[in-house]
Design a protein around this motif. Structure first.
Motif, mmCIF file in Angstrom:
data_model
loop_
_atom_site.group_PDB
_atom_site.id
_atom_site.type_symbol
_atom_site.label_atom_id
_atom_site.label_comp_id
_atom_site.label_asym_id
_atom_site.label_seq_id
_atom_site.Cartn_x
_atom_site.Cartn_y
_atom_site.Cartn_z
ATOM 1 N N ALA A 236 4.428 4.742 7.140
ATOM 2 C CA ALA A 236 4.686 5.543 5.940
ATOM 3 C C ALA A 236 4.591 7.032 6.254
ATOM 4 C CB ALA A 236 3.702 5.162 4.835
ATOM 5 N N ARG B 292 0.813 -1.217 0.000
ATOM 6 C CA ARG B 292 0.000 0.000 0.000
ATOM 7 C C ARG B 292 0.851 1.273 0.000
ATOM 8 N NH1 ARG B 292 -4.158 -1.052 3.372
ATOM 9 N NH2 ARG B 292 -4.563 1.055 4.127
ATOM 10 N N HIS B 293 2.157 1.151 0.331
ATOM 11 C CA HIS B 293 3.046 2.318 0.334
ATOM 12 C C HIS B 293 4.372 1.936 -0.306
ATOM 13 C CE1 HIS B 293 0.320 4.572 2.917
ATOM 14 N NE2 HIS B 293 0.229 3.500 3.686
ATOM 15 N N ASN C 65 6.711 -4.787 2.442
ATOM 16 C CA ASN C 65 6.804 -3.883 3.583
ATOM 17 C C ASN C 65 7.588 -4.602 4.678
ATOM 18 O OD1 ASN C 65 4.926 -5.097 5.715
ATOM 19 N ND2 ASN C 65 3.520 -4.961 3.972
ATOM 20 N N ASP D 255 0.190 2.303 7.422
ATOM 21 C CA ASP D 255 -0.137 3.698 7.104
ATOM 22 C C ASP D 255 0.621 4.655 8.029
ATOM 23 O OD1 ASP D 255 -1.861 2.735 5.191
ATOM 24 O OD2 ASP D 255 -3.694 3.127 6.347
#
Length: 346
Positions: free
Chosen positions: A327, A41-42, A56, A324
């Motif tokens: 990040a 997601r990042h 990640n 989240d």
């Protein structure tokens, strides 16, 4: 079911004893009932460690899935990697029950499970049956039996059996719940084990205890480096009992995990990084339940981090929340990749 809904239902499990609740949670996960979340997601969280590409740096520590029963569903929750085990050559029941205790007031756990597992044969069959490629990096965590175990014989044999089906292998010489196991962290005994290991086909790691003395740590790291160990996981559970504990279960025997372990495990991680940065990689585990915790481990020297107790309390929704937050912390401090932050506070 989404990770958020699965986490919302977790308080209902508090009405069950800890080990029963854990078994039911693992069964639900194995059935895919906890949903899924994207691990990538990042872009800033992607990293290459030990020659392996991680979407990640957030992993699930060994102990949650001892028998490799839910590897795919757990990886699909958004973890960059996970370890299953500890698995021993032969199945064994572990210590008598009760042996797993919630310290709810401290958001902690004490366990004296004793390497309960079904043995390497069914574990290996589950690995062989997994569809490839996996959605994340997989590590096999190996140990020895309480009765009849021979570390110099068993660790090399387990590595040979499991390495073809794992991205890396970790030897557990630091659980406090198998008599004599932590003695294997001594330089002489550790050197004997590592000297017996076969040629490496996948990276090989050693998991250490947080209760090592400051004087003992450098010598142990030197032995690891001399014998081709790729990395060290810091740390396992602690036998110490901080004065801050409030739960009625605080005096139970076994290994303590969760937030009360965070400061000590992070201090040991920082010392290890100062001694062996660039020669060993480090995985930080112990007390992580927030993005700030994970970030502190990384800045102390961890290239990767792992959850256990935080996940047990926070559930599947914790994984995307930590990613989240991590990040955002990187961006706040001007880092464009997780690798830039490793060791910056060591």
């Amino acid at each position: 079911m989404t990770p958020a809904l699965a986490s919302a239902l977790m308080p209902l499990m508090r009405f069950l004893d800890a080990e029963t609740a854990h078994g039911l949670a693992l069964k639900a996960l194995s059935l895919g009932l906890a949903g899924s979340s994207a691990p990538d997601r990042h872009a800033s969280l992607a990293t290459t460690v030990m020659g392996l590409r991680f979407a990640n740096p957030l992993g699930l520590a060994a102990g949650f899935d001892k028998d490799a029963a839910a590897i795919l569903p757990l990886l699909r929750l958004g973890f960059g990697f996970m370890e299953a085990g500890t698995v021993a050559p032969l199945g064994q029941p572990g210590n008598p029950k009760p042996r797993l205790f919630r310290l709810t007031e401290d958001q902690a756990v004490i366990n004296r499970m004793g390497f309960n597992n079904k043995g390497v044969a069914p574990y290996l069959e589950r690995l062989k049956a997994l569809p490839r490629p996996l959605p994340g990096i997989f590590g096999a965590n190996i140990g020895v039996n309480k009765e009849g175990g021979d570390p110099v014989r068993d660790y090399p044999a387990l590595y040979t059996a499991l390495a073809p089906y794992a991205d890396y292998v970790t030897i557990n010489i630091s659980s406090p719940n198998t008599p004599g196991l932590r003695d294997l962290q001594g330089e002489e005994k550790l050197a004997e084990i590592l000297g017996a290991m076969p040629a490496r086909t996948v990276p090989f790691l050693v998991k250490l205890a947080p209760d090592l003395s400051d004087a003992a740590l450098p010598g142990i790291l030197d032995v690891c480096m001399a014998h081709g160990v790729s990395g060290v996981i810091i740390s396992n559970t602690t036998i110490a009992r901080p004065a801050s504990l409030r739960s009625a279960h605080a005096t139970e025997a076994g290994g303590l995990s969760g937030p009360p372990l965070f400061e000590r495990s992070t201090a040991v991680l920082r010392e290890a990084y100062q001694h062996a940065a660039g020669r060993l990689i480090f995985i930080g585990v112990g007390g992580i339940s927030t993005a700030e915790h994970a970030y502190r481990k990384i800045r102390a020297g961890a290239s990767l981090v792992q959850l256990y107790t935080g996940f047990a309390y926070g559930g599947p929704a914790l994984v995307p929340r930590l990613l989240d937050g991590l990040a955002a912390l990187l961006a706040r401090d001007g880092f464009t990749s997780i690798e830039q932050a490793v060791g910056t506070a060591a």
